[in-house]
Enzyme design. Structure first.
Site, PDB file in Angstrom:
ATOM      1  N   ASN A   7       3.485  -5.966   3.508  1.00 28.56           N
ATOM      2  CA  ASN A   7       3.872  -5.617   2.578  1.00 28.56           C
ATOM      3  C   ASN A   7       5.411  -5.701   2.370  1.00 28.56           C
ATOM      4  O   ASN A   7       5.872  -4.509   2.259  1.00 28.56           O
ATOM      5  CB  ASN A   7       3.197  -5.632   1.435  1.00 28.56           C
ATOM      6  N   ASP A   9       7.586  -5.211  -0.531  1.00 29.03           N
ATOM      7  CA  ASP A   9       7.746  -5.504  -1.711  1.00 29.03           C
ATOM      8  C   ASP A   9       8.868  -4.015  -1.579  1.00 29.03           C
ATOM      9  O   ASP A   9       9.958  -4.272  -2.450  1.00 29.03           O
ATOM     10  CB  ASP A   9       6.866  -5.256  -2.729  1.00 29.03           C
ATOM     11  N   HIS A  10       8.443  -3.016  -1.609  1.00 28.90           N
ATOM     12  CA  HIS A  10       8.965  -2.110  -1.663  1.00 28.90           C
ATOM     13  C   HIS A  10      10.933  -1.629  -0.981  1.00 28.90           C
ATOM     14  O   HIS A  10      11.397  -1.213  -2.052  1.00 28.90           O
ATOM     15  CB  HIS A  10       8.415  -0.585  -1.938  1.00 28.90           C
ATOM     16  N   HIS A  43       4.637  -9.887  -3.381  1.00 26.17           N
ATOM     17  CA  HIS A  43       4.366 -10.393  -4.848  1.00 26.17           C
ATOM     18  C   HIS A  43       5.537 -10.572  -5.525  1.00 26.17           C
ATOM     19  O   HIS A  43       6.501  -9.181  -6.054  1.00 26.17           O
ATOM     20  CB  HIS A  43       3.942  -8.725  -4.969  1.00 26.17           C
ATOM     21  N   ARG A  45       6.399 -10.651  -9.133  1.00 29.99           N
ATOM     22  CA  ARG A  45       5.280 -10.353 -10.501  1.00 29.99           C
ATOM     23  C   ARG A  45       6.303 -10.999 -11.285  1.00 29.99           C
ATOM     24  O   ARG A  45       7.256 -11.649 -11.507  1.00 29.99           O
ATOM     25  CB  ARG A  45       5.988  -8.875 -10.261  1.00 29.99           C
ATOM     26  N   ARG A  49       9.767  -7.654 -11.105  1.00 29.70           N
ATOM     27  CA  ARG A  49      10.168  -5.814 -10.672  1.00 29.70           C
ATOM     28  C   ARG A  49      10.570  -5.367  -9.991  1.00 29.70           C
ATOM     29  O   ARG A  49      11.779  -4.735  -8.952  1.00 29.70           O
ATOM     30  CB  ARG A  49       9.296  -5.171 -11.503  1.00 29.70           C
ATOM     31  N   GLU A  70       1.925 -12.827  -2.937  1.00 26.48           N
ATOM     32  CA  GLU A  70       0.506 -12.145  -4.135  1.00 26.48           C
ATOM     33  C   GLU A  70       1.229 -13.014  -4.828  1.00 26.48           C
ATOM     34  O   GLU A  70       2.035 -13.170  -5.524  1.00 26.48           O
ATOM     35  CB  GLU A  70       0.845 -10.889  -3.506  1.00 26.48           C
ATOM     36  N   THR A 100       0.983  -0.677  -9.537  1.00 27.24           N
ATOM     37  CA  THR A 100       0.663  -1.520  -8.335  1.00 27.24           C
ATOM     38  C   THR A 100      -0.680  -2.076  -9.281  1.00 27.24           C
ATOM     39  O   THR A 100      -1.043  -1.827 -10.365  1.00 27.24           O
ATOM     40  CB  THR A 100       1.019  -0.852  -7.738  1.00 27.24           C
ATOM     41  N   THR A 101      -0.987  -3.037  -8.017  1.00 31.51           N
ATOM     42  CA  THR A 101      -1.829  -4.252  -8.786  1.00 31.51           C
ATOM     43  C   THR A 101      -3.689  -3.060  -8.859  1.00 31.51           C
ATOM     44  O   THR A 101      -3.514  -1.840  -7.881  1.00 31.51           O
ATOM     45  CB  THR A 101      -2.601  -4.798  -7.995  1.00 31.51           C
ATOM     46  N   GLU A 151     -10.099 -10.400   0.330  1.00 37.80           N
ATOM     47  CA  GLU A 151      -8.860  -9.438   0.073  1.00 37.80           C
ATOM     48  C   GLU A 151      -9.799  -8.577  -0.213  1.00 37.80           C
ATOM     49  O   GLU A 151     -10.102  -8.324  -1.518  1.00 37.80           O
ATOM     50  CB  GLU A 151      -8.246  -9.857   0.131  1.00 37.80           C
ATOM     51  N   HIS A 191      -4.858  -2.153   0.095  1.00 37.20           N
ATOM     52  CA  HIS A 191      -4.356  -1.767  -1.344  1.00 37.20           C
ATOM     53  C   HIS A 191      -4.414   0.412  -1.357  1.00 37.20           C
ATOM     54  O   HIS A 191      -5.718   0.279  -0.463  1.00 37.20           O
ATOM     55  CB  HIS A 191      -5.155  -1.825  -2.466  1.00 37.20           C
ATOM     56  N   GLY A 192      -4.165   0.951  -0.861  1.00 36.94           N
ATOM     57  CA  GLY A 192      -3.661   2.616  -0.249  1.00 36.94           C
ATOM     58  C   GLY A 192      -3.734   2.968   0.974  1.00 36.94           C
ATOM     59  O   GLY A 192      -4.686   3.940   1.140  1.00 36.94           O
ATOM     60  N   HIS A 214       2.993   0.317   0.957  1.00 35.42           N
ATOM     61  CA  HIS A 214       3.358   1.395   0.534  1.00 35.42           C
ATOM     62  C   HIS A 214       3.865   2.238   1.444  1.00 35.42           C
ATOM     63  O   HIS A 214       4.662   3.552   2.022  1.00 35.42           O
ATOM     64  CB  HIS A 214       3.203   1.715  -0.824  1.00 35.42           C
TER      65      HIS A 214
HETATM   66  N1  PXP Z   1      -3.040  -5.979  -0.952  1.00 32.37           N
HETATM   67  C1  PXP Z   1      -2.713  -6.226  -2.365  1.00 32.37           C
HETATM   68  C2  PXP Z   1      -3.410  -7.332  -2.637  1.00 32.37           C
HETATM   69  C3  PXP Z   1      -1.841  -5.620  -3.375  1.00 32.37           C
HETATM   70  O1  PXP Z   1      -1.603  -6.081  -3.726  1.00 32.37           O
HETATM   71  C4  PXP Z   1      -1.234  -4.329  -2.278  1.00 32.37           C
HETATM   72  C5  PXP Z   1       0.194  -4.139  -3.195  1.00 32.37           C
HETATM   73  O2  PXP Z   1       1.304  -4.978  -3.451  1.00 32.37           O
HETATM   74  C6  PXP Z   1      -1.254  -4.241  -0.813  1.00 32.37           C
HETATM   75  C7  PXP Z   1      -2.157  -4.707  -0.696  1.00 32.37           C
HETATM   76  C8  PXP Z   1      -0.623  -3.259  -0.590  1.00 32.37           C
HETATM   77  O3  PXP Z   1      -0.944  -1.589  -1.130  1.00 32.37           O
HETATM   78  P1  PXP Z   1       0.076  -0.620  -0.688  1.00 32.37           P
HETATM   79  O4  PXP Z   1       1.623  -1.001  -1.059  1.00 32.37           O
HETATM   80  O5  PXP Z   1      -0.978   0.613  -1.018  1.00 32.37           O
HETATM   81  O6  PXP Z   1      -0.421  -0.889   1.035  1.00 32.37           O
END
Ligand code: PXP
Length: 240
Positions: A7, A9-10, A43, A45, A49, A70, A100-101, A151, A191-192, A214
């Site tokens: 991902n 996004d950042h 993602h 949004r 953002r 996403e 975040t989500t 997921e 996630h995380g 992240h």
């Molecule tokens: N999966 C989903 C559905 C998410 O919304 C996110 C955060 O955008 C991630 C995975 C990735 O999470 P992280 O940035 O904590 O690795």
């Protein structure tokens, strides 16, 4: 072989902090792919953002592996997905005020809406993944909604403190994956996840894909994105 979806996004978050052109998330996507990512996730949004419409359009042009968009299950995002045609859409709940989500979708309560969205995507050969907590009712509802994939939300596991809590959250994920596999769904997790907690999750045999953002972008600040992606792949494939 499990797939690592990165991902990006950042990269857009950092770029937007100064409102300029760098770092460009498109370059990040290309480096991640060259370093072994099996897919690129972004993602878009409602408040734009991080990822902007321009990013998504360019990602569609350059991503050679698989583009996973996403998105919230809104009319606006559905229209954008149908126009851009990512290989996969991952439907997530979205709140304006969240960092975040924050949790999985309530598929049970939104079954008919998600079913209709899945049908629209399927007509265009776009796969649908629903981001859900490790909960059987939600997974069963995802199947009934016509999703191709779930997921599994790993956020609670990632936030768990102490062995007992960690083991409890891990078991929830494992049981959820086994159940989703019995339902015939494809399975991703995310996630995380980071360089410490991914190993254990990546041993779950039913999981086909990991979605990580992240921690990879954070590590990339110190070792470069290519190294950060390769180090995560080493963890996923260790003792494979
Ligand atoms: N999966 C989903 C559905 C998410 O919304 C996110 C955060 O955008 C991630 C995975 C990735 O999470 P992280 O940035 O904590 O690795």
């Amino acid at each position: 072989m499990k797939i690592l979806n990165v991902n990006i996004d950042h990269y857009a978050t950092i770029r937007n902090a100064r409102g300029g052109k760098e770092p460009d998330p498109i370059a990040a996507a290309m480096i991640a792919e060259l370093s072994g990512a099996g897919g690129i996730v972004c993602h878009l949004r409602e408040d734009r953002r991080h990822i902007k419409d321009r990013d998504l359009e360019l990602l569609r042009e350059v991503v050679q592996t698989r583009l996973d968009l996403e998105m919230a299950a809104t009319e606006e995002m559905t229209g954008i997905a149908l126009k851009i045609q990512p290989e996969l859409v991952t439907i997530v709940p979205e709140k304006r005020e969240e960092l975040t989500t924050e949790g999985g979708l309530d598929v049970v309560s939104n079954l008919y809406h998600l079913k209709s969205l899945s049908e629209k995507m399927r007509e265009q050969d776009i796969e649908v993944s629903l981001f859900v907590d490790p909960n059987k009712k939600q997974i069963e509802a995802a199947l009934n909604a016509g999703a191709d994939m779930v997921e599994i939300h790993t956020g609670e596991y990632a936030n768990a403190i102490g062995e007992k809590e960690l083991e409890r959250e891990f078991k929830k994920i494992k049981n959820a994956c086994e159940f989703a596999a019995e339902c015939g769904l494809k399975i991703a997790a995310g996630h995380g996840l980071n360089y410490v907690n991914t190993y254990k999750v990546s041993r779950i045999k039913e999981i086909g894909e990991l979605s990580i953002g992240h921690s990879i972008v954070s590590r990339a600040a110190f070792v470069g994105l290519s190294n950060a992606v390769k180090e995560m792949l080493e963890i996923i494939y260790r003792n494979y």
